[in-house]
Design a protein around this motif. Structure first.
Motif, PDB file in Angstrom:
ATOM      1  N   UNK A  86       0.820  -1.224   0.000  1.00 15.44           N
ATOM      2  CA  UNK A  86       0.000   0.000   0.000  1.00 15.44           C
ATOM      3  C   UNK A  86       0.850   1.268   0.000  1.00 15.44           C
ATOM      4  N   UNK A  87       2.027   1.246   0.621  1.00 12.95           N
ATOM      5  CA  UNK A  87       2.891   2.436   0.661  1.00 12.95           C
ATOM      6  C   UNK A  87       3.943   2.430  -0.452  1.00 12.95           C
ATOM      7  N   UNK A  88       3.724   1.522  -1.374  1.00 10.98           N
ATOM      8  CA  UNK A  88       4.718   1.369  -2.465  1.00 10.98           C
ATOM      9  C   UNK A  88       4.920   2.666  -3.257  1.00 10.98           C
ATOM     10  N   UNK A  89       3.849   3.277  -3.659  1.00 13.06           N
ATOM     11  CA  UNK A  89       3.929   4.481  -4.504  1.00 13.06           C
ATOM     12  C   UNK A  89       4.654   5.600  -3.771  1.00 13.06           C
ATOM     13  N   UNK A  90       4.311   5.784  -2.480  1.00 16.68           N
ATOM     14  CA  UNK A  90       4.921   6.881  -1.719  1.00 16.68           C
ATOM     15  C   UNK A  90       6.421   6.657  -1.568  1.00 16.68           C
ATOM     16  N   UNK A  91       6.752   5.395  -1.198  1.00 16.90           N
ATOM     17  CA  UNK A  91       8.186   5.078  -1.011  1.00 16.90           C
ATOM     18  C   UNK A  91       8.977   5.289  -2.302  1.00 16.90           C
ATOM     19  N   UNK A  92       8.406   4.749  -3.395  1.00 16.58           N
ATOM     20  CA  UNK A  92       9.120   4.843  -4.687  1.00 16.58           C
ATOM     21  C   UNK A  92       9.261   6.291  -5.118  1.00 16.58           C
ATOM     22  N   UNK A 111      12.623   8.687  -5.995  1.00 17.36           N
ATOM     23  CA  UNK A 111      12.780   9.458  -7.251  1.00 17.36           C
ATOM     24  C   UNK A 111      12.896  10.955  -6.960  1.00 17.36           C
ATOM     25  N   UNK A 112      12.125  11.437  -5.987  1.00 21.25           N
ATOM     26  CA  UNK A 112      12.174  12.871  -5.641  1.00 21.25           C
ATOM     27  C   UNK A 112      13.564  13.233  -5.125  1.00 21.25           C
ATOM     28  N   UNK A 142       0.706  10.274 -10.274  1.00 25.65           N
ATOM     29  CA  UNK A 142       1.440  10.721  -9.075  1.00 25.65           C
ATOM     30  C   UNK A 142       2.875  11.089  -9.445  1.00 25.65           C
ATOM     31  N   UNK A 143       3.483  10.242 -10.279  1.00 22.17           N
ATOM     32  CA  UNK A 143       4.863  10.491 -10.718  1.00 22.17           C
ATOM     33  C   UNK A 143       4.950  11.809 -11.480  1.00 22.17           C
TER      34      UNK A 143
END
Length: 733
Positions: free
Chosen positions: A22-28, A32-33, A67-68
């Motif tokens: 579930x936190x995959x997108x935030x972590x990734x 990248x940020x 999101x990206x």
């Protein structure tokens, strides 16, 4: 047979759903940020681009593309705001350097970011209709940095200030300028045009408007054109160094409008230095510069051409109506040729052989040459002078050049038939007196006339040469036949001229000495005996004679004289003194010819075999003449030319004109008949137009004369008037 149907292959997605953290997108995204921050902070060397690419790939694959993308926009905007603050803080000349450095950094960062997000660029962005990464980076730079309130105006002012400085002679960093303007171009043509070019062109127009006023008040035309040319070249060079190539046409238009078009009239008419002054002073370089600058603006060349044409016509008119200059026809024609050479050189070297200028020159010459009705006569006299003595020792090439120049003037003549009349007279005199300098030159000119006007124009001229050759054969036959019977008397050389080929001469008989009459009679008998159906008439006014004379102290000379002079001198064999009246009565020579003849015998120093009392240049009816016993000359052979009437007197000119008018009548009638035979029915105005068109290569027929010839043809029943319309004519077969 029909082709087999192609099978379509479909690949189905996995039936089971892959469950992600579930936190995959935030972590990734955080990874990248952080990488983007490091790139902008110049710490990219420690990053694993392969890993970053895989992270971005997975985010897109797991439907986190939005999101990206939004995260990328926010992060780049954050860094660009920092960059913007850094650029705004730069002072003075460091402003552009800082902007250039930050732009280079942003471009490098953008390249790395695009590489990391390549999969998003290829898949998510097209399907979501988003702006690609590189273009996004440029747009954000434009909106955040270039269009910031503190940078946009400052950037424009700085660029314009540097260009202004360069125009004033300052040295600027052109490499830096090129980088900045290229940045504006890379951001889109609208950015370059709206943020820079538009204001650049406006400020340039203001600058050149003021400068042109300073120039025009302080410079002459030549200096002004040099400065305008230099400014134009500077702007073209400026574009090549650091502006968009498309700006060249726009900035040159500004320079042309402000420096040239706005002041064209004043420059061309500038006192003591304008176009006319350049022409008079043979200032080919200035004229060439004026031509090259004025051709860049609308109506520029038309203005130069009109002013030049007006000046040529005005000066040409003065020349052909100046009575003082018309006294010497040869000098008059030479002046025409010199003027033509001058303008040919101007058009060739300064005006790039522009055809419109050449046409204007030809039109001007045709205009003023035909203002003087005696131009055909004077051109013929010029030819006569050149072919008598003016071409002695001149090479064949130079002879051709002179003849070509004469033909050029001949083309301008509207009354070519008048030239033909005079040319025939002058050619006859040259041939009969043996004074032509070159038979080749004579024939060359006839070939040129034939090419220009056709066979009819030169057929009689060629007949004159034929007669001269035939006469040589006739004289050989005469002496072979009767030579033994002549004894020690005078010898005779006769040229037999065909009446139709030679110019008609009034038959002026004179009393030939008895010694001459006898041999003339023998020739007549011989010629008429060998040719049937012919008639001979002696043209004594065209002949020459060689006399042996003995003066005081037994001094002997051989005198080469005209037939008239021979008749006068032979009278003094029996007396030492004769009055003018006695000579006139004894010789029966026409008065005008006799006076010219006596002038050359008594009034020319070194040739005065007679004395005149009272001594004066003119011959009066009361004068007395004596044989000059004291005549001496260092030459045994003395040539006594007749005082030549260089040009016709007014009555002679009127007579020639009358003959020309008479010759034109049958030509006009023939043209009318040709036209009516083809058209059958034609109205008066159209006949006049057609006749003028047909005959203009020889002369311009007068509409009044055409009307008279139509009347004559109606009387002789070649034509008739239409019963209903008096202006309509019908051809009668």
């Amino acid at each position: 047979m029909s082709a087999p149907k192609k099978k379509t292959i479909q690949i189905e997605a996995f039936r089971h759903r892959v469950v992600a953290d579930p936190k995959y997108a935030e972590k990734t995204w955080n990874i990248l940020e952080h990488a983007i921050h490091e790139i902008y902070n110049h710490n990219a060397s420690g990053l694993s681009f392969e890993e970053l690419y895989r992270n971005a790939y997975n985010m897109v694959l797991h439907k986190f593309g939005e999101k990206l993308y939004s995260g990328l926009v926010a992060t780049m905007t954050f860094h660009l705001k920092e960059i913007c603050s850094s650029i705004e803080a730069a002072q003075g000349g460091l402003f552009l350097e800082e902007l250039n450095r930050k732009w280079a950094d942003h471009n490098k960062a953008l390249q790395m970011i695009r590489d990391i997000l390549m999969y998003m660029d290829r898949t998510f962005i097209p399907s979501a209709h988003k702006t690609p990464v590189h273009e996004l980076g440029l747009n954000l730079w434009r909106d955040v940095v270039i269009h910031s309130s503190k940078i946009q105006t400052r950037l424009l002012d700085t660029l314009l200030e540097l260009i202004q400085g360069e125009r004033s002679g300052e040295v600027i960093n052109r490499g830096l300028m090129r980088n900045i303007t290229k940045m504006l171009m890379d951001l889109g043509s609208s950015v370059y045009q709206d943020d820079f070019e538009k204001q650049f062109l406006e400020s340039s127009a203001d600058f050149y408007r003021l400068e042109s006023q300073e120039f025009i008040e302080s410079c002459d035309c030549g200096e002004y054109l040099k400065k305008a040319e230099r400014r134009l070249n500077e702007e073209i060079e400026r574009v090549s160094h650091y502006l968009d190539a498309k700006s060249e046409a726009k900035i040159t238009n500004v320079v042309e409008k402000e420096l040239i078009e706005s002041h064209m009239q004043r420059l061309v008419h500038m006192e003591n230095s304008g176009l006319v002054n350049m022409i008079v002073g043979d200032k080919y370089e200035d004229l060439g510069r004026m031509y090259s600058l004025f051709r860049r603006v609308a109506s520029g060349l038309v203005l130069i051409r009109d002013v030049m044409t007006s000046y040529i016509r005005e000066t040409g008119k003065q020349l052909v109506t100046d009575l003082e200059r018309l006294k010497d026809p040869v000098d008059f024609v030479q002046r025409l040729l010199d003027i033509k050479d001058k303008y040919d050189k101007i058009i060739g070297s300064a005006f790039s052989n522009d055809k419109t200028f050449q046409n204007a020159l030809n039109s001007s010459f045709e205009y003023f040459i035909n203002l003087n009705s005696r131009s055909p006569e004077y051109i013929s006299l010029f030819v006569d002078d050149k072919l008598r003595k003016g071409l002695k020792g001149v090479s064949e090439e130079d002879v051709e050049i002179i003849l070509d120049k004469v033909m050029m003037l001949f083309r301008y003549l509207q009354e070519k038939d008048v030239f033909e009349k005079y040319y025939k007279q002058h050619l006859a005199k040259r041939l009969l007196s043996g004074k032509t300098v070159s038979d080749d030159a004579e024939r060359s000119l006839i070939v040129k006339l034939k090419t220009e006007c056709g066979y009819q124009f030169t057929s009689k001229l060629e007949g004159m040469f034929t007669d001269m050759k035939t006469s040589e054969d006739t004289m050989q036959g005469f002496y072979a036949n009767v030579g033994a019977d002549l004894g020690d008397g005078p010898t005779l050389s006769v040229q037999v001229l065909t009446t139709g080929s030679w110019p008609t001469q009034p038959i002026n008989t004179c009393n030939l000495p008895t010694e001459i009459l006898s041999i003339c009679e023998k020739f007549r008998n011989y010629y008429l005996g060998t040719h049937t159906g012919r008639r001979l008439t002696w043209q004594t006014n065209m002949g020459t004679a060689d006399l042996k004379a003995t003066f005081g102290k037994g001094q002997k000379h051989e005198l080469n004289v005209s037939t008239y002079q021979m008749c006068v001198l032979m009278l003094f064999n029996n007396t030492d003194r004769l009055t003018y009246r006695e000579i006139e009565q004894a010789a029966e020579i026409p008065a005008s010819d006799l006076k010219r003849c006596l002038q050359s015998l008594a009034c020319v120093k070194g040739k005065n075999v007679l004395r005149k009392e009272p001594m004066s240049k003119d011959i009066a009816d009361s004068d007395a003449f004596f044989f000059n016993d004291k005549f001496t000359s260092k030459f045994f052979k003395v040539k006594i030319g007749t005082v030549v009437a260089q040009r016709e007197s007014e009555p002679e000119n009127q007579e020639t004109r009358q003959r020309v008018e008479e010759d034109r009548k049958p030509q006009i009638e023939a043209a009318i008949v040709r036209i009516m035979k083809a058209r059958r029915v034609l109205d008066h105005n159209n006949i006049v137009t057609e006749v003028t068109k047909q005959l203009q290569s020889r002369f311009l027929p007068n509409p009044v004369v055409i009307k008279k010839r139509i009347e004559s043809l109606i009387e002789r029943e070649f034509l008739e008037r239409d019963k209903g319309d008096r202006k309509l004519y019908r051809y009668l077969a």
